[in-house]
Design a protein around this motif. Structure first.
Motif, short mmCIF file in Angstrom:
data_model
loop_
_atom_site.label_atom_id
_atom_site.label_comp_id
_atom_site.label_asym_id
_atom_site.label_seq_id
_atom_site.Cartn_x
_atom_site.Cartn_y
_atom_site.Cartn_z
N ASP A 65 0.76 -1.24 0.18
CA ASP A 65 -0.19 -0.11 0.08
C ASP A 65 0.87 1.30 0.10
O ASP A 65 1.17 2.03 1.02
CB ASP A 65 -0.99 0.05 1.18
N LEU A 66 1.37 1.58 -1.31
CA LEU A 66 2.22 2.93 -1.23
C LEU A 66 1.61 4.09 -0.81
O LEU A 66 2.24 4.65 0.12
CB LEU A 66 2.52 2.70 -2.81
N ARG A 67 0.29 4.22 -1.05
CA ARG A 67 -0.29 5.50 -0.55
C ARG A 67 -0.21 5.54 0.92
O ARG A 67 0.01 6.71 1.33
CB ARG A 67 -1.82 5.79 -1.05
N TYR A 91 2.92 8.14 -8.15
CA TYR A 91 1.97 7.39 -8.38
C TYR A 91 0.68 7.81 -7.57
O TYR A 91 -0.48 7.42 -8.13
CB TYR A 91 2.28 6.02 -7.99
N HIS A 92 0.69 8.48 -6.72
CA HIS A 92 -0.35 8.90 -5.88
C HIS A 92 -0.70 10.51 -5.73
O HIS A 92 -1.70 10.94 -5.89
CB HIS A 92 -0.37 8.33 -4.69
N PHE A 93 0.53 11.01 -5.70
CA PHE A 93 0.58 12.63 -5.52
C PHE A 93 1.48 13.30 -6.27
O PHE A 93 2.40 13.19 -6.44
CB PHE A 93 0.89 12.72 -4.24
N LYS A 94 0.60 14.40 -7.06
CA LYS A 94 1.46 15.12 -8.00
C LYS A 94 2.77 15.96 -7.29
O LYS A 94 3.55 16.15 -8.15
CB LYS A 94 0.52 16.08 -8.75
N ASP A 95 2.37 16.36 -6.19
CA ASP A 95 3.52 17.23 -5.50
C ASP A 95 3.02 17.04 -4.00
O ASP A 95 2.36 16.51 -3.53
CB ASP A 95 3.38 18.64 -6.12
N ARG A 131 11.67 8.67 3.95
CA ARG A 131 11.35 8.02 5.04
C ARG A 131 10.48 6.78 4.89
O ARG A 131 10.51 5.82 5.56
CB ARG A 131 10.56 9.02 5.70
N ALA A 132 9.80 6.78 3.64
CA ALA A 132 8.96 5.38 3.46
C ALA A 132 9.64 4.36 2.57
O ALA A 132 9.37 3.26 2.66
CB ALA A 132 7.94 5.90 2.47
N GLY A 133 11.16 4.74 2.40
CA GLY A 133 11.96 3.56 1.67
C GLY A 133 11.86 3.27 0.46
O GLY A 133 11.77 2.23 -0.18
N VAL A 134 11.41 4.53 -0.12
CA VAL A 134 10.86 4.14 -1.78
C VAL A 134 11.73 5.36 -2.48
O VAL A 134 12.51 6.38 -1.81
CB VAL A 134 9.56 4.56 -2.11
N SER A 135 12.00 5.33 -4.02
CA SER A 135 12.63 6.18 -4.75
C SER A 135 11.78 7.52 -4.56
O SER A 135 10.57 7.55 -4.35
CB SER A 135 12.67 5.61 -6.32
#
Length: 206
Positions: free
Chosen positions: A16-18, A55-59, A45-49
């Motif tokens: 659940d990336l979001r 993918y979920h938030f434009k900014d 902090r989330a450990g993602v690129s």
């Protein structure tokens, strides 16, 4: 498969990336405040690129808007859960909702500041408007139950709403700003009873 054929790139997957980004955003906000909040910091902090949040938030403001929306949902839940616990007396129900309001602010100072003191969340976002309106309706309904009529229908009712909101919002802001240190010994012993007494004292006596 022909070994020379490149493997198609798989869609990004993080469970659940979001949700992970929202959790990271809340932690980032609590640590760095609105001024230091960045999308890159949340991704790290989330450990993602750093590109994954797109993918979920434009900014960053879109992410903050979603976080503020969650904040208003929690605020309303904090208010109504205490109201339901009181059950019965309209005045005490309104006081209980006020305690929930202040308690939420004390527990989530940076989120509270984002919700009420920042222009970064979009005031036109439909989810944000819905949840902010829900929290406001809890206040309006509390005043209505005391008055016995629709407080939005006349000037005195609007003033009563403004007064009730100003009381709890002022207490919340003073506490999270550290301007009520003289109350700290009392708050450490029984915070909700103390807050209820302060709010009760500020309401017109029957």
């Amino acid at each position: 498969m022909n070994p020379k054929t490149p493997t198609p790139k798989q869609p990004y997957h993080h469970g659940d990336l979001r949700r992970a980004l929202l959790d990271a955003a809340e932690a980032e906000l609590a640590e760095k405040g609105v001024e230091g909040f960045t999308l890159r910091g949340c991704a790290k902090r989330a450990g993602v690129s750093h590109a994954a949040p797109a993918y979920h938030f434009k900014d960053a403001n879109a992410l903050l808007t979603a976080l503020a929306t969650i904040g208003f949902e929690r605020l309303n839940r904090s208010m109504t859960s205490r109201q339901h616990a009181e059950r019965g007396d309209p005045r005490q129900d309104l006081v209980a909702a006020g305690v929930g309001y202040v308690a939420f602010a004390r527990d989530n100072p940076m989120l509270f500041k984002l919700m009420f003191g920042s222009e970064r969340p979009s005031s036109e976002d439909s989810d944000l408007v819905q949840h902010a309106s829900g929290a406001f309706a809890t206040l309006v309904n509390g005043v209505r139950d005391i008055r016995g009529d629709d407080p939005m229908a006349d000037a005195d009712g609007l003033k009563d709403i403004a007064a009730a909101w100003s009381i709890v919002h002022g207490i919340a802001n003073l506490l999270i700003a550290g301007r009520m240190g003289f109350l700290q010994p009392l708050l450490e012993r029984d915070p909700e009873t103390v807050l209820a007494d302060i709010i009760e004292r500020s309401l017109p006596q029957q």
